[in-house]
Motif scaffolding. Structure first.
Motif: not given
Length: 190
Positions: A66-80
């Motif tokens: 059984v296969k899975f794809f792991l997505y790693v999503i970073e928190p958003i940094p400071s905006l401009q």
């Protein structure tokens, strides 16, 4: 299903292996993985961007891998957020610094302000007419599946400071009166 052996792999590299008596994690996952040998579930702690990939579970108790794809999503940094006056309209732009390129397709932009146009606007730029109440604030909201960031700007900061010409007229008039009175006094004394 009862497992007797489990092997988790990332691509072709072993992540963790269990064979009834020994649980063996492999680098770079040592100290960062937990395997539930009853359910077969793998938990990875302290995710890094390099953990994003395809994973698979193998076991003699399973007919197929059984296969899975792991997505790693970073928190958003400071905006401009900045705004400028362009062709008589105030244009506000909101963005994330260039170094952030983690799943930008998952970013959602929205705006918050006292006017209806903010409720239906969903990109990183919005414009306002000069007839708006410029003392109001506009807020940019950027979110993804793991974080949300906001930044606020007052519309009056978007208008270039021209030195408030209405305030200058009384000052100039006062200086002219003082100069005129001084000149008349000087002519009378001489």
């Amino acid at each position: 299903m009862t497992f007797h052996e489990i092997l988790w792999k990332k691509q072709k590299n072993k992540v963790i292996e269990w064979d009834r008596s020994v649980m063996k994690p492999f680098p770079p996952f040592q100290g960062r993985v937990q395997l539930d040998h009853v359910s077969g579930n793998l938990t990875i702690f302290n995710l890094t961007l390099s953990d994003e990939d395809e994973y698979e579970i193998e076991s003699p108790n399973m007919a197929d891998t059984v296969k899975f794809f792991l997505y790693v999503i970073e928190p958003i940094p400071s905006l401009q957020l900045n705004c400028t006056l362009i062709h008589g309209k105030i244009v506000a732009q909101c963005w994330i610094p260039e170094h952030y390129n983690n799943h930008v397709e998952l970013l959602n932009y929205s705006w918050s302000c006292p006017w209806e146009q903010c409720k239906s606007h969903s990109n990183n730029e919005i414009s306002f007419t000069m007839e708006r109440d410029l003392s109001q604030e506009v807020q940019c909201v950027v979110s993804n599946k793991v974080s949300i960031k906001t930044l606020t700007i007052s519309l009056e900061t978007c208008i270039p400071n021209t030195g408030h010409p209405r305030v200058r007229y009384p000052i100039i008039a006062s200086l002219l009166v003082v100069s005129l009175l001084s000149a008349i006094w000087f002519l009378k004394v001489c």
